[in-house]
Write a protein that holds these residues in place. Sequence first.
Motif, short mmCIF file in Angstrom:
data_model
loop_
_atom_site.label_atom_id
_atom_site.label_comp_id
_atom_site.label_asym_id
_atom_site.label_seq_id
_atom_site.Cartn_x
_atom_site.Cartn_y
_atom_site.Cartn_z
N PHE A 207 2.56 1.04 -9.40
CA PHE A 207 3.06 -0.23 -9.92
C PHE A 207 2.87 -0.24 -11.43
N ILE A 208 3.86 -0.73 -12.16
CA ILE A 208 3.80 -0.81 -13.62
C ILE A 208 4.11 -2.25 -14.04
N TYR A 209 3.20 -2.82 -14.81
CA TYR A 209 3.43 -4.12 -15.43
C TYR A 209 3.66 -3.88 -16.91
N ARG A 210 4.81 -4.30 -17.41
CA ARG A 210 5.14 -4.13 -18.83
C ARG A 210 4.91 -5.47 -19.53
N MET A 211 4.09 -5.44 -20.58
CA MET A 211 3.75 -6.65 -21.32
C MET A 211 4.12 -6.44 -22.78
N ARG A 212 4.69 -7.47 -23.40
CA ARG A 212 5.07 -7.39 -24.80
C ARG A 212 4.10 -8.19 -25.66
N LEU B 11 0.84 -1.20 0.00
CA LEU B 11 0.00 0.00 0.00
C LEU B 11 0.88 1.25 0.00
N PHE B 12 1.91 1.27 0.83
CA PHE B 12 2.80 2.41 0.88
C PHE B 12 3.53 2.61 -0.45
N ASP B 13 4.03 1.52 -1.03
CA ASP B 13 4.73 1.62 -2.31
C ASP B 13 3.80 2.11 -3.41
N GLY B 14 2.55 1.66 -3.40
CA GLY B 14 1.61 2.03 -4.45
C GLY B 14 1.25 3.50 -4.45
N ILE C 121 -1.55 -2.94 -6.13
CA ILE C 121 -0.84 -4.02 -6.82
C ILE C 121 -1.80 -5.15 -7.18
N ASP C 122 -2.85 -5.37 -6.40
CA ASP C 122 -3.79 -6.45 -6.68
C ASP C 122 -4.57 -6.18 -7.96
N THR C 123 -5.16 -4.98 -8.08
CA THR C 123 -5.94 -4.69 -9.27
C THR C 123 -5.05 -4.53 -10.50
N THR C 124 -3.84 -4.02 -10.32
CA THR C 124 -2.93 -3.87 -11.45
C THR C 124 -2.51 -5.24 -11.99
N SER C 125 -2.14 -6.14 -11.11
CA SER C 125 -1.72 -7.47 -11.56
C SER C 125 -2.89 -8.27 -12.12
N ARG C 126 -4.08 -8.09 -11.56
CA ARG C 126 -5.25 -8.78 -12.09
C ARG C 126 -5.63 -8.27 -13.47
N SER C 127 -5.44 -6.98 -13.72
CA SER C 127 -5.71 -6.44 -15.05
C SER C 127 -4.71 -6.99 -16.07
N ALA C 128 -3.44 -7.10 -15.68
CA ALA C 128 -2.45 -7.71 -16.57
C ALA C 128 -2.79 -9.17 -16.83
N ALA C 129 -3.29 -9.86 -15.83
CA ALA C 129 -3.69 -11.25 -16.00
C ALA C 129 -4.89 -11.39 -16.92
N LEU D 212 -9.51 -2.99 -14.50
CA LEU D 212 -10.20 -2.87 -13.22
C LEU D 212 -10.12 -1.42 -12.74
N PRO D 213 -10.97 -1.02 -11.78
CA PRO D 213 -10.97 0.38 -11.32
C PRO D 213 -9.60 0.81 -10.76
N GLY D 214 -9.16 1.99 -11.15
CA GLY D 214 -7.89 2.52 -10.69
C GLY D 214 -6.70 2.11 -11.51
N VAL D 215 -6.92 1.40 -12.62
CA VAL D 215 -5.83 0.90 -13.45
C VAL D 215 -5.96 1.50 -14.85
#
Length: 148
Positions: free
Chosen positions: A64-69, A56-59, A127-135, A105-108
């Motif tokens: 958080f950034i997920y880079r996908m190719r 939460l503090f880091d976010g 990080i949860d919604t960001t990683s779930r959106s990448a998934a 997802l909301p916030g992403v």
Amino acid sequence: MVEVTGKYGTLKRDFRHLPVELWLANNGKEVKARMYFAKSKQLSMLRTVCSHISNLFDGVEKKFIYRMRLVYAHFPINANITNGGKTVELRNFLGEKIVRTVHMLPGVTIDKSASTKDELCVTGMDIDTTSRSAALIRQACLVKKKDI
């Protein structure tokens, strides 16, 4: 209930379902967590709560950034970002005519990388919604019943 406010906004997380005691220490500079009479499984819950609070503090401070190719051999995959970065449309996947639409997802938000070709950047505070959106993007392009 833990609420963290930072440079990019506010995140909330509820830990009332766990038998963990949380309090602020050192004039509000530290978050302390405690659990009484815990065995190893319960101590793993305590470590998980501490990791969630750290995320939460880091976010709220860094995001958080997920880079996908987009990787392809013959048919070039076309990704269109619509709805102000809330939706991505994937076209020409394996030469198919179907358009795969993935809602973030909301916030992403999602955008294309300016420096790297065929790279998508999924960005968010949580990080949860960001990683779930990448998934969700990954699962939309999952190939079944083919030898690839």
